[in-house]
Design an enzyme around this catalytic site. Structure first.
Site, mmCIF file in Angstrom:
data_model
loop_
_atom_site.group_PDB
_atom_site.id
_atom_site.type_symbol
_atom_site.label_atom_id
_atom_site.label_comp_id
_atom_site.label_asym_id
_atom_site.label_seq_id
_atom_site.Cartn_x
_atom_site.Cartn_y
_atom_site.Cartn_z
ATOM 1 C CD GLU A 257 -2.412 1.271 2.709
ATOM 2 O OE1 GLU A 257 -3.271 2.126 2.908
ATOM 3 O OE2 GLU A 257 -2.195 0.512 3.638
ATOM 4 C CE LYS A 321 -8.485 1.629 3.510
ATOM 5 N NZ LYS A 321 -7.350 2.073 4.397
ATOM 6 C CB CYS A 374 -4.817 -1.246 4.507
ATOM 7 S SG CYS A 374 -4.075 -1.301 6.042
#
Length: 495
Positions: A257, A321, A374
């Site tokens: 990430e 995300k 994540c």
């Protein structure tokens, strides 16, 4: 004799040791057995709710201790805020165990076996509520403590993680009933649980041949160096060196990430530099940032993104995300909180904007990939584009924030997503734990915490869609309804 509320908080503290990295799951079952006992003996509804709440405070305060570690990397706020954040979050999250205990006390306390079943059903529902209300915080569902126990976590492919949590409550109830001198009701719960634990093996199929070669990179770049411009060249050289030379076959390469500080969409030089590391047919999947501008060209936001880059320097996919971390990637009520000294944990003054949700992309030669960046991987039932099912999920993450407890807990929850969906999960993190997880949730290869290295492997094959992949979280809700229905039948029979 200790006061019941003191026993409740001690039991809550002990219950958290069943999660990674300690994995003391028998202690967790024993602690929940004590919770069942204390709630049922409560003299009234208020005490039952308070008992569940006090237990929850201890449970979350220990299990989420890694959050305090994240504050040590943010100098805009006192580091001691981290301990206050853990306590405040625990005080709030404890409401959900309190509700489960209150419902069980109200509707099942007059029949022990029915009481256990109602508690399990209520726990399923309240755990789902915890994962969805107020943006949701799904970390450490109780079912995650069962991941190390043989084939038991495989039940998640039928009832999901929240259903697995319900089975954990039933297991604790079996222990409680046995200790209360009721072996027959204990066996009535234990025997079906034992049968169910081996049931997934009956539905196992031979794995498909593995796919193309992959390389997962873990550069061991600490959080203190990640956003320091003086380390940009050093960090890039670590990533480049671990990427290695092109092989005989095209490779799919995974970086963590936000691995690079460059804005790939706006910077052709940065794309060319990355492409120079790739051989013919190679593809790089890397975390990065995407800028959001207004009509005048001013930057008004950013997205935490995943990019797919080919060896000819083309960006062929981008995933943004969707589940952002409150206070981490954006600051709620920014004008108010910033005025009293709060800041988000990720450096910068521009908040991240959420993406549209799970999306799959085709990578020529490698199949379809679904991105989950994540924290997103912890949300059961919300990690896959159901209309375009991926062949694997890439979970780039930055677990450098999370001390020693957070990374193994994160890995356990990624394994549950693989089991639920029947899809492999690939994790690449700066400091670990990076891993290749097959469609049965098994960790085929991994890199330990705080080490630099790479994983060379073949991309595991997906399974056919599981029952959970087809129906999602309606299944644990059905399980909760069945448990409550059985409890009602038991109570009527007893009368």
């Amino acid at each position: 004799m200790l006061h019941p509320l003191i026993l409740a908080i001690l039991a809550g503290l002990a219950s958290a040791t069943g999660f990674a990295p300690l994995n003391l799951w028998p202690v967790t079952l024993a602690a929940f057995a004590l919770l069942l006992h204390l709630v049922r003996r409560a003299p009234g509804m208020k005490r039952a709710l308070l008992t569940g709440w006090v237990f929850g405070v201890g449970h979350f305060a220990i299990g989420l201790n890694w959050i305090a570690h994240a504050f040590t990397y943010q100098d805009a706020m006192p580091h001691a805020f981290g301990y206050g954040a853990v306590l405040l979050l625990s005080l709030f999250l404890a409401v959900y165990p309190a509700i489960a205990g209150g419902l069980a006390w109200r509707w099942g306390r007059d029949h022990r076996t029915a009481y256990v079943m109602i508690f399990a059903g209520a726990w399923i529902v309240t755990e789902w509520l915890r994962a969805t209300m107020f943006t949701g915080f799904a970390w450490n569902p109780l079912g995650a403590a069962l991941v190390p126990i043989g084939s038991l976590p495989d039940l998640a492919r039928f009832v999901g993680t929240y259903g697995l949590s319900g089975f954990a409550i039933l297991g604790a109830g079996m222990v409680w009933l046995f200790l209360r001198g009721q072996p027959k009701p204990a066996l009535a719960i234990g025997i079906p649980l034992a049968i169910l634990s081996v049931l997934p093996k009956a539905f196992s199929t031979a794995p498909d041949p593995d796919g193309p070669p992959i390389r997962v990179v873990q550069p061991n770049i600490g959080q203190q160096d990640k956003h320091n411009e003086a380390f940009d060249a050093i960090n890039y050289n670590k990533l480049a060196g671990l990427t290695g030379k092109p092989g005989a076959e095209p490779r799919l390469i995974f970086w963590p990430e936000a691995a690079i500080p460059d804005f790939l969409e706006e910077d052709p030089f940065a794309r060319q530099r990355l492409a120079s590391l790739l051989g013919p047919g190679d593809t790089l999947l890397t975390g990065g940032l995407a800028l959001i501008g207004d009509r005048q060209g001013n930057v008004i936001g950013a997205r935490n993104s995943l990019f797919a880059l080919t060896s000819d320097a083309r960006l062929i996919a981008r995933y943004d995300k969707a589940h952002l971390v409150p206070y981490g990637e954006y600051l709620p009520m920014r004008p108010v909180l910033s005025a009293i000294g709060f800041s988000r944990l990720v450096p910068g003054d521009t908040d991240f904007w959420p993406g549209p949700g799970p999306t799959s992309f085709s990578l020529p030669g490698f199949g379809r990939v679904g991105g989950q960046i994540c924290y997103e991987i912890i949300f059961s039932g919300d990690v896959v584009d159901a209309k375009n099912r991926p062949d694997f999920i890439f979970n780039p993450s930055n677990d450098a924030w999370f001390g020693r407890w957070g990374p193994p807990q994160h890995l356990a929850q990624a394994r549950l997503r693989a089991i639920e969906e029947g899809i492999p999960v690939i994790r690449s993190t700066p400091t670990g734990i990076s891993a290749v997880i097959d469609a049965d949730g098994r960790v085929l290869k991994s890199l330990p915490h705080q080490s630099a290295g790479f994983i060379d492997a073949r991309l595991p094959a997906p399974h056919a869609p599981t029952l959970f992949a087809r129906f999602g979280n309606i299944l644990p809700f059905m399980l909760a309804m069945i448990l409550v229905g059985l409890a009602v039948a038991l109570r009527r029979t007893a009368r």
